[in-house]
Design an enzyme around this catalytic site. Structure first.
Site, mmCIF file in Angstrom:
data_model
loop_
_atom_site.group_PDB
_atom_site.id
_atom_site.type_symbol
_atom_site.label_atom_id
_atom_site.label_comp_id
_atom_site.label_asym_id
_atom_site.label_seq_id
_atom_site.Cartn_x
_atom_site.Cartn_y
_atom_site.Cartn_z
ATOM 1 N N HIS A 18 8.995 22.140 59.167
ATOM 2 C CA HIS A 18 8.466 22.132 60.537
ATOM 3 C C HIS A 18 7.198 22.987 60.618
ATOM 4 C CE1 HIS A 18 12.886 21.370 61.605
ATOM 5 N NE2 HIS A 18 12.240 20.250 61.885
ATOM 6 N N LYS A 42 26.215 19.770 76.211
ATOM 7 C CA LYS A 42 26.750 19.570 74.864
ATOM 8 C C LYS A 42 26.726 20.904 74.145
ATOM 9 C CE LYS A 42 25.152 14.832 74.166
ATOM 10 N NZ LYS A 42 24.297 13.979 73.322
ATOM 11 N N ARG A 92 9.573 12.439 56.749
ATOM 12 C CA ARG A 92 9.915 12.745 55.364
ATOM 13 C C ARG A 92 10.102 11.479 54.542
ATOM 14 N NH1 ARG A 92 15.190 15.194 55.629
ATOM 15 N NH2 ARG A 92 15.253 14.085 57.601
ATOM 16 N N SER A 130 16.997 20.054 58.489
ATOM 17 C CA SER A 130 17.788 21.016 59.251
ATOM 18 C C SER A 130 19.274 20.834 58.994
ATOM 19 C CB SER A 130 17.481 20.876 60.749
ATOM 20 O OG SER A 130 16.164 21.302 61.015
#
Length: 151
Positions: A18, A42, A92, A130
């Protein structure tokens, strides 16, 4: 007129991949808003959103071209608030492209002035995601090599 872009994501966590996209974006835009998305209904984040915002801000402390915000709204609406004409997304692989392409088309439908700029991840950082970092951290593995800050 300033060229303002939004770099949205959950950044759970914010990785060196990032950070690479951020530094390369600053070659294209005058200002970059790193927008950390969250949904308070959430409880699916691994790292607390405010903790992650603090970590990201620590990386870019003193750089007036970068703003880090927390958001819970449509990305297209957030872009309007910051007068951003571009969204920045890192890719990616082709799987990322398929997903991001659909989102970019919807964002363009919601805000016709909004363009998505895709930046290909630097090859040495492409394996970092991540979700992999979360998994390694969960089992007490050392993830410091993949993060631009200290946990």
């Amino acid at each position: 007129m300033k060229r303002v872009a939004i770099f949205p994501g959950t950044f759970d966590p914010f990785t060196k991949g990032h950070a690479d996209i951020v530094s390369r974006s600053l070659n294209l835009f005058d200002e970059l808003v790193i927008a950390v998305g969250f949904n308070p209904s959430k409880n699916s984040r691994y790292f607390d959103v405010d903790f992650m915002i603090d970590r990201i801000q620590s990386v870019y402390h003193g750089d007036k071209r970068i703003t880090v915000v927390k958001y819970n709204e449509l990305t297209a609406s957030l872009a309007e608030k910051y007068n951003a004409k571009w969204l920045v997304r890192g890719l990616r692989n082709t799987t990322d492209f398929e997903y991001e392409n659909s989102i970019s088309q919807l964002n363009r439908y919601l805000n016709e002035k909004l363009e998505t700029v895709f930046l290909i991840t630097s090859p040495e950082l492409a394996p970092i995601s991540s979700s992999i970092i979360r998994e390694v951290h969960k089992y007490k593995g050392d993830v410091s090599e993949f993060l631009p800050y200290t946990l």
